[in-house]
Design a protein around this motif. Structure first.
Motif, mmCIF file in Angstrom:
data_model
loop_
_atom_site.group_PDB
_atom_site.id
_atom_site.type_symbol
_atom_site.label_atom_id
_atom_site.label_comp_id
_atom_site.label_asym_id
_atom_site.label_seq_id
_atom_site.Cartn_x
_atom_site.Cartn_y
_atom_site.Cartn_z
ATOM 1 N N LEU A 25 0.836 -1.205 0.000
ATOM 2 C CA LEU A 25 0.000 0.000 0.000
ATOM 3 C C LEU A 25 0.872 1.257 0.000
ATOM 4 C CD1 LEU A 25 -2.815 1.358 0.299
ATOM 5 C CD2 LEU A 25 -2.450 1.251 2.775
ATOM 6 N N ALA A 38 -8.128 3.177 2.815
ATOM 7 C CA ALA A 38 -8.864 4.168 3.613
ATOM 8 C C ALA A 38 -8.459 4.200 5.088
ATOM 9 C CB ALA A 38 -10.361 3.917 3.484
ATOM 10 N N CYS A 39 -8.092 3.061 5.658
ATOM 11 C CA CYS A 39 -7.782 3.058 7.100
ATOM 12 C C CYS A 39 -6.277 3.143 7.348
ATOM 13 C CB CYS A 39 -8.368 1.829 7.778
ATOM 14 S SG CYS A 39 -7.427 0.320 7.517
ATOM 15 N N GLU A 40 -5.520 3.358 6.296
ATOM 16 C CA GLU A 40 -4.061 3.522 6.396
ATOM 17 C C GLU A 40 -3.357 2.370 7.089
ATOM 18 O OE1 GLU A 40 -3.540 7.413 7.947
ATOM 19 O OE2 GLU A 40 -4.222 8.341 6.088
ATOM 20 N N GLY A 41 -3.832 1.174 6.832
ATOM 21 C CA GLY A 41 -3.109 -0.004 7.291
ATOM 22 C C GLY A 41 -3.505 -0.529 8.655
ATOM 23 N N ALA A 44 -8.917 -2.067 9.102
ATOM 24 C CA ALA A 44 -10.292 -1.685 9.373
ATOM 25 C C ALA A 44 -11.070 -1.399 8.091
ATOM 26 C CB ALA A 44 -10.326 -0.465 10.285
ATOM 27 N N CYS A 45 -10.501 -1.778 6.948
ATOM 28 C CA CYS A 45 -11.223 -1.588 5.684
ATOM 29 C C CYS A 45 -10.753 -2.688 4.738
ATOM 30 C CB CYS A 45 -10.919 -0.201 5.084
ATOM 31 S SG CYS A 45 -9.267 -0.061 4.348
ATOM 32 N N CYS A 48 -7.637 -1.622 0.373
ATOM 33 C CA CYS A 48 -6.263 -1.812 -0.103
ATOM 34 C C CYS A 48 -6.106 -3.194 -0.740
ATOM 35 C CB CYS A 48 -5.275 -1.651 1.046
ATOM 36 S SG CYS A 48 -5.519 -2.892 2.334
ATOM 37 N N LEU A 83 -4.565 -8.088 1.440
ATOM 38 C CA LEU A 83 -4.651 -6.652 1.707
ATOM 39 C C LEU A 83 -3.265 -6.048 1.496
ATOM 40 C CD1 LEU A 83 -7.006 -6.559 4.827
ATOM 41 C CD2 LEU A 83 -7.578 -6.146 2.425
ATOM 42 N N CYS A 85 -1.859 -3.453 2.534
ATOM 43 C CA CYS A 85 -1.150 -2.874 3.692
ATOM 44 C C CYS A 85 -0.485 -3.952 4.537
ATOM 45 C CB CYS A 85 -2.103 -2.041 4.542
ATOM 46 S SG CYS A 85 -3.390 -3.002 5.358
HETATM 47 S S1 FES Z 1 -5.652 0.056 4.359
HETATM 48 FE FE1 FES Z 1 -7.391 -0.574 5.462
HETATM 49 S S2 FES Z 1 -7.030 -2.681 5.709
HETATM 50 FE FE2 FES Z 1 -5.374 -2.047 4.501
#
Ligand code: FES
Length: 110
Positions: A25, A38-41, A44-45, A48, A83, A85
């Motif tokens: 990411l 969206a949750c920058e790693g 929580a989303c 990525c 994912l 990230c």
């Molecule tokens: S950026 Fe949200 S889970 Fe990877």
């Protein structure tokens, strides 16, 4: 410096520098590629989400349970989905190929 290749939604391949220790990411963002994160790693989303080339998939460390739970929510999930990230660049992954899926849940209307 290791490299990795992103395949975009149209099938175009782009090879970029992939510094060790950065996540897929972070590498995508560094090069202005279209991967949301969206949750920058923080797991929580699922924005990525990337589809890992089958030849590389087994070299990745196993996904955590949290990652698998989030992946279940990803749009267009495949057998080699991960994912972005959670994939961290290391020497063995020099040349890694991942595809960017054509959409993510956050982009869906309704
Ligand atoms: S950026 Fe949200 S889970 Fe990877």
């Amino acid at each position: 410096m290791p490299k990795m290749i992103f395949v975009d939604q149209k099938g175009a391949r782009r090879e970029v520098d992939a510094p060790l220790g950065l996540s897929v990411l972070e590498i995508a963002h560094k090069h202005g590629l279209d991967l949301e994160g969206a949750c920058e790693g923080s797991l929580a989303c699922s924005t990525c989400h990337v589809v890992v080339d089958a030849g590389w998939f087994d070299l990745l460390t196993e996904p955590s349970e949290d990652e698998e739970d989030m992946l279940d929510l990803a749009f267009g999930l495949t057998r080699t989905s991960r994912l972005g990230c959670q994939i961290v660049m290391r020497e063995e992954l020099d040349g890694l190929v991942v595809a960017l899926p054509s959409g993510s849940r956050n982009n869906l209307k309704g």
